[in-house]
Design an enzyme around this catalytic site. Structure first.
Site, short mmCIF file in Angstrom:
data_model
loop_
_atom_site.label_atom_id
_atom_site.label_comp_id
_atom_site.label_asym_id
_atom_site.label_seq_id
_atom_site.Cartn_x
_atom_site.Cartn_y
_atom_site.Cartn_z
N HIS A 193 4.46 4.94 -11.41
CA HIS A 193 3.82 4.32 -12.57
C HIS A 193 3.23 5.43 -13.45
CE1 HIS A 193 1.79 1.68 -15.19
NE2 HIS A 193 1.19 0.88 -14.34
N HIS B 262 1.08 3.04 -19.38
CA HIS B 262 -0.03 2.13 -19.67
C HIS B 262 -1.44 2.69 -19.53
CE1 HIS B 262 3.13 -1.12 -18.46
NE2 HIS B 262 3.39 -0.57 -19.63
N TYR C 59 -2.75 4.85 -17.33
CA TYR C 59 -3.28 5.17 -16.00
C TYR C 59 -3.13 6.67 -15.72
CZ TYR C 59 -3.85 0.20 -15.89
OH TYR C 59 -4.26 -1.07 -16.21
#
Ligand SMILES: Cc1cc2nc3c(=O)[nH]c(=O)nc-3n(C[C@H](O)[C@H](O)[C@H](O)COP(=O)(O)O)c2cc1C
Length: 394
Positions: A184, A187, A189
């Site tokens: 990931h 977004h 993070y």
């Protein structure tokens, strides 16, 4: 893929993603659902993922924590303890029994956390010591919303230790039976906090130039690839998404810089990654507001097409896709796979409904992040019996 060569491709055209043979291109997007009580995947998750599985389908799990400093939502599952690995096995088995493949999304929220989620109430870690602005609010365990606290910028020597945590989490995911993992990097993070020049204010080798800002992501990718093999690794980025203040002065330049490095890594390893997953500029909702500033047609097309053309491998899009937009993207050669989020929350049999062009259930936003193992989670209705083909025929 050369533009135009995708003519005739639909959401139901089979696709070969490296060693995985997919029977259709409707992917379950990774979605945090806050049902893993105290970080342990529960039986309800087996039911939820199994409901969304089809023969030859592809699911990506919710963001799953790589360490005990990684959380920024209540009751998010982890993959850093043996107990978590054992619990995930049952979920993976349930999905495999239905014939889907499943990747585990590896997540560290970085500064998008709060002392309440940190061991001994410490400060969240990040690339920076600047907090997320008051424009954004954090969901706390009691259901209220709070402000994001001041993070602690990681010391240079600590960064390889975090890379190591991603690597161990990836190995754990394979131990749990997952077919692969998704990193990931999107977004706002932790990884995005290194990538974006609107956040990363470091003066060491991980900050400044785009090469330095890409370094943390690339070290994570390299380390995970070395541990579990490139064909089991997907990467998610969102260069054009400003969620949690993740702004960059040159989103396309950043996206292309990441892609150039991923291409090179693939060449150096003589092996393809499983895929690159990119969030459309129009998607800024992320569960907080109904919709953000929509990208114009031109922005959407230019940005995503440029990245798609540059990337040498399987390209997955996400964000605001309907059945029609998904069909269009595939037919135009703008993507190989399309991931669906909110529509898959409220339609466990989304694949069948798309196939039949059947009506869809509406999603209920207020149960996105609640803890009930059934309500708003596994109780969305399937098409009634007799409404057409069965899932097993897809
Ligand atoms: C409730 C919810 C939780 C989400 N959690 C994650 C997550 O854990 N990891 C991630 O990469 N994206 C997450 N997203 C973004 C989705 O993967 C997806 O890209 C987004 O919902 C846009 O697709 P859609 O328009 O089909 O919903 C989440 C979205 C929603 C609505």
């Amino acid at each position: 893929m050369v533009e135009g060569s995708a003519e005739g491709t639909t959401l139901f055209s089979p696709y070969k993603m490296g060693k995985f043979s997919l029977s259709h291109r409707v992917v379950l997007a990774p979605m945090t659902r806050c049902r893993a009580l105290n970080g342990i995947p529960q039986p309800a998750l087996a039911e939820y993922y199994s409901q969304r599985s089809t023969k030859g389908g592809f699911l990506i799990t919710e963001g799953t924590l790589i360490s005990n400093t990684a959380a920024g939502f209540p009751h998010v599952p982890g993959i850093f303890t043996d107990e978590q690995v054992e619990s995930w096995k049952k979920i993976v088995d349930a999905v495999h029994a239905k014939g889907s493949i499943i990747f585990c999304q590896l997540w560290h929220v970085g500064r998008a956390s709060h002392q309440v989620y940190q061991p001994a109430g410490g400060s969240p870690i990040s690339s920076t010591s600047t907090p997320i602005t008051g424009r954004w609010r954090i969901l706390l365990p009691d259901g209220s919303y709070g402000t994001y606290p001041k993070p602690r910028a990681l010391e240079t020597y600590e960064i390889p230790l975090v890379v190591e945590q991603y690597c161990r989490a990836a190995i754990n995911a394979i131990r749990a039976g997952f077919d692969g993992i998704e990193i990931h990097g999107a977004h706002g993070y932790l990884i995005d906090q290194f990538l974006k020049d609107g956040i990363n204010d470091r003066v060491d080798e991980y900050g400044g130039s785009v090469t330095n800002r890409c370094k943390f992501l690339m070290q994570v990718v390299q380390s995970v690839v070395a541990a579990i093999g490139a064909d089991r690794v997907g990467v998610r980025i969102s260069p054009a998404i400003d969620h949690l203040d993740a702004l960059d002065s040159n989103p396309l330049g950043l996206g292309l810089a990441v892609i150039e490095r991923l291409n090179k890594l693939q060449q150096n390893n003589a092996a393809q990654l499983a895929y690159l997953h990119v969030t459309q500029p129009r998607y800024t909702a992320y569960g907080q507001t109904e919709s953000g500033r929509p990208g114009t047609e031109d922005e959407e097309t230019h940005l995503i097409r440029s990245m798609r053309k540059a990337y040498e491998g399987t390209f997955m899009c996400s964000g605001g896709f309907t059945r029609e937009l998904g069909m269009q993207a595939l037919a135009d050669g703008d993507a190989d796979l399309v991931s669906y989020g909110r529509l898959f929350i409220s339609n466990p049999d989304l694949v069948l409904r798309f196939k039949l062009n059947a009506p869809l259930n509406r999603y209920i936003r207020k149960t996105f992040y609640t803890q009930d193992p059934v309500i708003g989670y596994t109780d969305y209705p399937f098409l009634s019996k007799g409404s057409g083909e069965s899932l097993s025929r897809l």
